[in-house]
Design an enzyme around this catalytic site. Structure first.
Site, PDB file in Angstrom:
ATOM      1  N   ASP A  33      -3.741 -67.678  -1.575  1.00  0.00           N
ATOM      2  CA  ASP A  33      -4.534 -66.485  -1.598  1.00  0.00           C
ATOM      3  C   ASP A  33      -4.921 -65.819  -2.956  1.00  0.00           C
ATOM      4  OD1 ASP A  33      -3.310 -66.254   1.132  1.00  0.00           O
ATOM      5  OD2 ASP A  33      -1.366 -65.738   0.496  1.00  0.00           O
ATOM      6  N   HIS A  34      -4.650 -66.434  -3.830  1.00  0.00           N
ATOM      7  CA  HIS A  34      -4.928 -65.973  -5.177  1.00  0.00           C
ATOM      8  C   HIS A  34      -5.860 -67.064  -6.020  1.00  0.00           C
ATOM      9  CE1 HIS A  34      -4.800 -64.694  -9.378  1.00  0.00           C
ATOM     10  NE2 HIS A  34      -4.554 -63.748  -9.069  1.00  0.00           N
TER      11      HIS A  34
END
Lengths: 160, 130
Positions: A33-34
């Site tokens: 997600d990052h």
């Protein structure tokens, strides 16, 4: 379980300096997600890795008798991103070590590239908080996994 | 080693910029560490460390910022204010601090304002030029 964020120590000079390794892996879920499509290790987790490396260094210097907590991030400069597949080398050097607190300066490198410079201050809380009681279970040094990191280093270095 | 007040001021200012993350134009002799420069308790230790390193001196912990131990002593504090004895004791333990304003109303809550940039400079001046 406590969260361990470094993989092993490769150098350890009591009260002076320690070097640890952190392998960044796409198997770490937060990297999904990052950021989606562009995985980058979040900068605060670079600080965490340095805090674990130097927290053990500072704790060991006083035989783990003090409760050591991260009190202040004195400096955090990031020059490059850490990406999956990178092997990070975290080098912590003790700048000050006193009864109540300690400061370290840290460098994070990948090969010969400098990724970050991080300065941290740790407080020995029993010396600072006027006798306030803190729960034992919150402390890193009561945790076997952390102590295993150091034991693992001692076993490895004895073989060499 | 003898140092001029300007040399000391410059070094102290450099340390405060680093330790407190302030701009150097925020720093003046009269600026208070907590009120004006936003220092917290852990910063005081950080500053002591940096001063020791930068000036090559040893600073006994209770010497530069000794006010913390007063509060629970009824001879020294009454009704949230320092008694005459309390003020006298604090003054003698902090010869580097300017008490002119504080003495008019020795409220405990105003003790943090005693720590000004010039208190540090006075203290260091006394140490390095003695």
């Amino acid at each position: 379980m406590r969260w361990i964020w470094i993989d092993k120590f490769v150098e350890f000079e009591s009260g002076k300096r320690a070097v640890s390794i952190k392998n960044v892996s796409m198997a770490e879920e937060h990297l999904h997600d990052h950021f989606p499509g562009y995985p980058v290790m979040p900068a605060p987790l670079l600080i965490e890795a340095m805090a674990q490396t130097s927290g053990i260094l500072v704790g060991e210097a006083r035989d783990f008798k003090e409760k050591v907590i991260l009190a202040k991030v004195n400096k955090a400069i990031f020059y490059m991103e850490a990406r999956p597949g990178d092997q990070l080398r975290l080098e912590a050097t003790v700048e000050n070590l006193a009864a109540e607190a300690a400061t370290i300066s840290g460098r994070i490198t990948r090969g010969d590239e400098l990724l970050a410079e991080i300065g941290l201050m740790f407080s020995h809380i029993d010396q600072n908080m006027g006798g306030m009681e803190f729960p034992e279970e919150n402390f890193v040094f009561d945790n076997d996994q952390f102590m295993d990191l150091l034991r693992g280093y001692k076993v490895d270095s004895a073989k060499e | 080693m003898s140092m001029s007040r300007e040399e000391i001021y410059d070094k102290v200012s450099e340390i405060l910029v680093e330790a407190l993350g302030v701009d150097d134009d925020e720093i003046s002799e009269g600026a208070t560490l907590m009120g004006d420069l936003g220092a917290e308790s852990i910063d005081f230790l950080d500053i002591v460390f940096q001063l020791e390193k930068s000036f090559g001196i040893k600073i006994p912990r209770e010497e530069l910022f000794p006010a913390e131990n007063l509060q629970n002593n009824p001879d020294l504090v009454s009704d949230g204010k320092l008694t005459e004895v309390g003020v006298a004791q604090l003054k003698s333990s902090m010869p580097h601090v300017d008490f002119t304003e504080f003495e008019k109303d020795p409220d405990l809550n105003k003790i943090p304002d005693l720590f000004q940039v010039k208190s540090i400079i006075n203290y260091i001046e006394g140490k390095v030029n003695s």
